[in-house]
Design a protein around this motif. Structure first.
Motif, PDB file in Angstrom:
ATOM      1  N   LYS A  84     -43.060  23.184 -22.387  1.00 24.02           N
ATOM      2  CA  LYS A  84     -42.350  23.792 -21.259  1.00 24.02           C
ATOM      3  C   LYS A  84     -42.023  22.690 -20.241  1.00 24.02           C
ATOM      4  O   LYS A  84     -42.899  22.205 -19.533  1.00 24.02           O
ATOM      5  CB  LYS A  84     -43.221  24.856 -20.593  1.00 24.02           C
ATOM      6  CG  LYS A  84     -43.689  25.966 -21.543  1.00 24.02           C
ATOM      7  CD  LYS A  84     -42.582  26.939 -21.873  1.00 24.02           C
ATOM      8  CE  LYS A  84     -43.121  28.194 -22.544  1.00 24.02           C
ATOM      9  NZ  LYS A  84     -43.889  27.950 -23.767  1.00 24.02           N
ATOM     10  N   THR A  85     -40.751  22.292 -20.185  1.00 27.17           N
ATOM     11  CA  THR A  85     -40.363  21.199 -19.283  1.00 27.17           C
ATOM     12  C   THR A  85     -39.122  21.540 -18.475  1.00 27.17           C
ATOM     13  O   THR A  85     -38.486  20.661 -17.918  1.00 27.17           O
ATOM     14  CB  THR A  85     -40.091  19.911 -20.080  1.00 27.17           C
ATOM     15  OG1 THR A  85     -39.009  20.147 -20.998  1.00 27.17           O
ATOM     16  CG2 THR A  85     -41.317  19.460 -20.844  1.00 27.17           C
ATOM     17  N   ALA A  86     -38.759  22.807 -18.393  1.00 24.17           N
ATOM     18  CA  ALA A  86     -37.491  23.191 -17.771  1.00 24.17           C
ATOM     19  C   ALA A  86     -37.389  22.739 -16.315  1.00 24.17           C
ATOM     20  O   ALA A  86     -36.296  22.431 -15.832  1.00 24.17           O
ATOM     21  CB  ALA A  86     -37.302  24.705 -17.863  1.00 24.17           C
ATOM     22  N   ASP A  87     -38.515  22.705 -15.591  1.00 22.73           N
ATOM     23  CA  ASP A  87     -38.466  22.346 -14.175  1.00 22.73           C
ATOM     24  C   ASP A  87     -38.724  20.859 -13.938  1.00 22.73           C
ATOM     25  O   ASP A  87     -38.929  20.431 -12.803  1.00 22.73           O
ATOM     26  CB  ASP A  87     -39.480  23.165 -13.382  1.00 22.73           C
ATOM     27  CG  ASP A  87     -40.916  22.933 -13.836  1.00 22.73           C
ATOM     28  OD1 ASP A  87     -41.095  22.381 -14.941  1.00 22.73           O
ATOM     29  OD2 ASP A  87     -41.839  23.305 -13.092  1.00 22.73           O
ATOM     30  N   TYR A  88     -38.688  20.067 -14.996  1.00 16.61           N
ATOM     31  CA  TYR A  88     -38.983  18.631 -14.913  1.00 16.61           C
ATOM     32  C   TYR A  88     -37.691  17.864 -15.174  1.00 16.61           C
ATOM     33  O   TYR A  88     -37.233  17.765 -16.299  1.00 16.61           O
ATOM     34  CB  TYR A  88     -40.063  18.282 -15.929  1.00 16.61           C
ATOM     35  CG  TYR A  88     -40.468  16.832 -16.000  1.00 16.61           C
ATOM     36  CD1 TYR A  88     -40.449  16.006 -14.883  1.00 16.61           C
ATOM     37  CD2 TYR A  88     -40.911  16.278 -17.198  1.00 16.61           C
ATOM     38  CE1 TYR A  88     -40.836  14.688 -14.960  1.00 16.61           C
ATOM     39  CE2 TYR A  88     -41.316  14.966 -17.290  1.00 16.61           C
ATOM     40  CZ  TYR A  88     -41.274  14.168 -16.171  1.00 16.61           C
ATOM     41  OH  TYR A  88     -41.657  12.850 -16.248  1.00 16.61           O
ATOM     42  N   ARG A 143     -37.518  15.208 -17.909  1.00  9.92           N
ATOM     43  CA  ARG A 143     -38.281  15.645 -19.069  1.00  9.92           C
ATOM     44  C   ARG A 143     -37.918  14.867 -20.336  1.00  9.92           C
ATOM     45  O   ARG A 143     -36.752  14.532 -20.557  1.00  9.92           O
ATOM     46  CB  ARG A 143     -38.070  17.127 -19.327  1.00  9.92           C
ATOM     47  CG  ARG A 143     -36.638  17.534 -19.605  1.00  9.92           C
ATOM     48  CD  ARG A 143     -36.524  19.059 -19.671  1.00  9.92           C
ATOM     49  NE  ARG A 143     -35.154  19.506 -19.831  1.00  9.92           N
ATOM     50  CZ  ARG A 143     -34.315  19.697 -18.804  1.00  9.92           C
ATOM     51  NH1 ARG A 143     -34.724  19.469 -17.586  1.00  9.92           N
ATOM     52  NH2 ARG A 143     -33.084  20.108 -19.010  1.00  9.92           N
TER      53      ARG A 143
END
Length: 264
Positions: free
Chosen positions: A234-238, A241
């Protein structure tokens, strides 16, 4: 640091004995990410993403924050926290702020560190992405009367899977229109009076989401992940990423876009 001294020896290596910076960075990444964890009290973390920042006369990475430190220190700055290399010949223009090297001193100075960009908490397999979020996780709250929970590096023995470690270009977001100005500012901060030698590093220092090129001069960014986690990462807010290719590879593992495997 607790346990094996290999990592300390690598961090204190004199720049005169570094002929291949890619190999040097890879050796440290393998030792740090495959053979060490961060231990905070009884909570254990894998180190899953790092970036190298090292300034030497032969490797003038001007974006590196100046510091005068022994090897193996936690060094905090406005972008996060580094594990330090051994500094050499560092004289500051201002002994109070320590934010700028004396002009001309950069021709002999050595300083730098390894930015911690991502960690994985063992107990729940939770990934923490981003250097400031890592600082918030590791240095959030401590007992005012005891220091036994302060984060330390712990050497561990485990079987390392060669599919776990990847490397690529460093991710730094800088607008094209201000790149030249920023490089000059950073060069001044690093104590370089002659910008002639800096130009060859500009592309490497300021790569932004470029397609990975095996011929890139320096590969600064390393990612270490467990294959079982790749499909669920889960890296959507990074914003920076690591990009995972969606397709499952023929050997039943996922792979990273824009990065290559490190041969262990």
């Amino acid at each position: 640091m607790s346990g094996d001294t290999t990592l300390e020896r690598l961090l204190s290596k004199s720049y005169q004995h570094i002929n291949d910076y890619n190999k040097y960075f890879a050796d440290i990444a393998k030792e740090l990410m495959c053979n060490h964890i961060i231990l905070k009290g009884d909570t254990e973390y894998d180190i899953v993403e790092i970036e190298f920042y090292l300034f030497t006369p032969k490797h003038q990475d001007v974006i590196t924050y100046p510091r005068a430190t022994p090897e193996g220190q936690w060094f905090f700055h406005q972008s996060g926290v580094d594990l330090t290399f051994k500094s050499e010949n560092v004289e500051f223009a201002d002994e109070e702020t320590h934010d700028t090297i004396k002009e001309g001193n950069g021709e002999t100075s050595v300083f730098g560190g390894i930015l911690i960009r991502g960690i994985r908490r063992w107990r729940d397999k939770k990934y923490i992405w981003g250097p400031l979020k890592c600082v918030n996780e590791l240095w959030d709250v401590f007992d005012a009367f005891s220091s036994n929970a302060y984060p330390i590096l712990q050497h561990i023995k485990r079987e390392v899977n060669p599919n776990n470690l990847w490397r690529g270009k460093r991710w730094i977001k800088v607008k094209e229109s201000v790149r030249g100005k920023r490089v000059q500012e950073w060069s001044k901060r690093a104590g370089i009076s002659d910008f002639k030698g800096v130009e060859q590093y500009i592309n490497d220092v300021l790569n932004v989401q470029d397609t990975h090129n095996e011929d890139a001069k320096y590969l600064y960014r390393y990612v270490y992940l467990h294959e079982d986690d790749l499909k669920d990462i889960k890296t959507a807010d990074y914003i920076a990423r690591p990009k995972v290719k969606d397709t499952l590879m023929s050997d039943n593992t996922y792979t990273f876009a824009e990065m290559s495997k490190v041969r262990l």
